[in-house]
Design a protein around this motif. Structure first.
Motif, PDB file in Angstrom:
ATOM      1  N   GLN A   1       8.255  -8.021 -49.241  1.00  0.00           N
ATOM      2  CA  GLN A   1       8.481  -9.389 -48.777  1.00  0.00           C
ATOM      3  C   GLN A   1       8.345  -9.445 -47.264  1.00  0.00           C
ATOM      4  O   GLN A   1       8.795  -8.531 -46.562  1.00  0.00           O
ATOM      5  CB  GLN A   1       9.876  -9.860 -49.198  1.00  0.00           C
ATOM      6  N   VAL A   2       7.730 -10.500 -46.765  1.00  0.00           N
ATOM      7  CA  VAL A   2       7.594 -10.733 -45.330  1.00  0.00           C
ATOM      8  C   VAL A   2       8.165 -12.108 -45.018  1.00  0.00           C
ATOM      9  O   VAL A   2       7.837 -13.090 -45.683  1.00  0.00           O
ATOM     10  CB  VAL A   2       6.121 -10.660 -44.890  1.00  0.00           C
ATOM     11  N   GLN A   3       9.015 -12.156 -44.026  1.00  0.00           N
ATOM     12  CA  GLN A   3       9.553 -13.434 -43.573  1.00  0.00           C
ATOM     13  C   GLN A   3       8.832 -13.816 -42.274  1.00  0.00           C
ATOM     14  O   GLN A   3       8.698 -12.992 -41.369  1.00  0.00           O
ATOM     15  CB  GLN A   3      11.057 -13.343 -43.312  1.00  0.00           C
ATOM     16  N   ALA A  24       7.420 -12.047 -37.428  1.00  0.00           N
ATOM     17  CA  ALA A  24       7.476 -11.527 -38.787  1.00  0.00           C
ATOM     18  C   ALA A  24       8.555 -10.464 -38.912  1.00  0.00           C
ATOM     19  O   ALA A  24       8.819  -9.703 -37.980  1.00  0.00           O
ATOM     20  CB  ALA A  24       6.128 -10.928 -39.172  1.00  0.00           C
ATOM     21  N   SER A  25       9.163 -10.419 -40.072  1.00  0.00           N
ATOM     22  CA  SER A  25      10.119  -9.365 -40.393  1.00  0.00           C
ATOM     23  C   SER A  25       9.923  -8.978 -41.853  1.00  0.00           C
ATOM     24  O   SER A  25       9.341  -9.720 -42.635  1.00  0.00           O
ATOM     25  CB  SER A  25      11.554  -9.827 -40.148  1.00  0.00           C
ATOM     26  N   GLY A  26      10.429  -7.798 -42.178  1.00  0.00           N
ATOM     27  CA  GLY A  26      10.263  -7.326 -43.546  1.00  0.00           C
ATOM     28  C   GLY A  26       9.278  -6.175 -43.582  1.00  0.00           C
ATOM     29  O   GLY A  26       9.422  -5.205 -42.851  1.00  0.00           O
ATOM     30  N   ARG A  27       8.272  -6.292 -44.369  1.00  0.00           N
ATOM     31  CA  ARG A  27       7.290  -5.224 -44.523  1.00  0.00           C
ATOM     32  C   ARG A  27       6.424  -5.070 -43.273  1.00  0.00           C
ATOM     33  O   ARG A  27       6.447  -5.897 -42.385  1.00  0.00           O
ATOM     34  CB  ARG A  27       6.427  -5.490 -45.748  1.00  0.00           C
ATOM     35  N   THR A  28       5.669  -4.013 -43.204  1.00  0.00           N
ATOM     36  CA  THR A  28       4.897  -3.653 -42.025  1.00  0.00           C
ATOM     37  C   THR A  28       3.913  -4.759 -41.661  1.00  0.00           C
ATOM     38  O   THR A  28       2.983  -5.052 -42.406  1.00  0.00           O
ATOM     39  CB  THR A  28       4.149  -2.341 -42.256  1.00  0.00           C
ATOM     40  N   TYR A  32      -1.060  -6.672 -42.567  1.00  0.00           N
ATOM     41  CA  TYR A  32      -1.501  -7.979 -43.016  1.00  0.00           C
ATOM     42  C   TYR A  32      -2.463  -8.646 -42.049  1.00  0.00           C
ATOM     43  O   TYR A  32      -2.326  -8.549 -40.833  1.00  0.00           O
ATOM     44  CB  TYR A  32      -0.293  -8.895 -43.222  1.00  0.00           C
ATOM     45  N   ASN A  77       5.547  -7.523 -33.746  1.00  0.00           N
ATOM     46  CA  ASN A  77       5.493  -8.199 -35.055  1.00  0.00           C
ATOM     47  C   ASN A  77       5.298  -9.708 -34.900  1.00  0.00           C
ATOM     48  O   ASN A  77       5.949 -10.514 -35.589  1.00  0.00           O
ATOM     49  CB  ASN A  77       6.754  -7.929 -35.870  1.00  0.00           C
ATOM     50  N   TYR A 111       2.336 -15.140 -48.009  1.00  0.00           N
ATOM     51  CA  TYR A 111       3.594 -15.328 -47.276  1.00  0.00           C
ATOM     52  C   TYR A 111       3.366 -16.438 -46.267  1.00  0.00           C
ATOM     53  O   TYR A 111       2.361 -16.437 -45.540  1.00  0.00           O
ATOM     54  CB  TYR A 111       4.020 -14.045 -46.559  1.00  0.00           C
TER      55      TYR A 111
END
Length: 122
Positions: A1-3, A24-28, A32, A77, A111
């Motif tokens: 999940q990416v926020q 962005a936060s969450g996955r790398t 993306y 990010n 996302y």
């Protein structure tokens, strides 16, 4: 999940500039492709710009080419959209989004942020 969280929108006069940010936060984040889209009242969401994972492979909609610039800082990010020479027709809610490939259609981005309003007065 990416926020994704956009910021930097606001009210500006025609000819002015704004810089949007999307954190962005969450996955790398660097995994993306990132895109910017916009949606004006009564209109469909439209593609604005996208940038590849390493900051290259940049592509713009014809309507913003030469006026807008997309960039990203993978260390922070964050993806940015620098908007210059703004026109009233640029008025819309602007969204950032993440995808797995170099796409320009909203349906391929999975996302999305909540959007930030940009209003350009004449």
């Amino acid at each position: 999940q990416v926020q994704l969280v956009e910021s930097g929108g606001g009210l500006v006069q025609a000819g002015g500039s704004l810089r949007l940010s999307c954190a962005a936060s969450g996955r790398t984040f660097s995994n993306y492709v990132m895109g910017w889209f916009r949606q004006a009242p009564g209109k469909e969401r439209e593609f604005v710009a996208r940038i590849g994972r390493s900051g290259v492979s940049i592509y713009y909609a014809d309507s913003v080419k030469g006026r807008f610039s997309i960039s990203r800082d993978n260390g922070k990010n964050t993806v940015y959209l620098q908007m210059n020479s703004l026109k009233p027709e640029d008025t819309a809610v602007y969204y950032c989004a993440a995808a797995s490939g170099l796409f320009v259609v909203a349906e391929r981005y999975f996302y999305w942020g909540q959007g930030t309003q940009v209003t350009v007065s004449s």
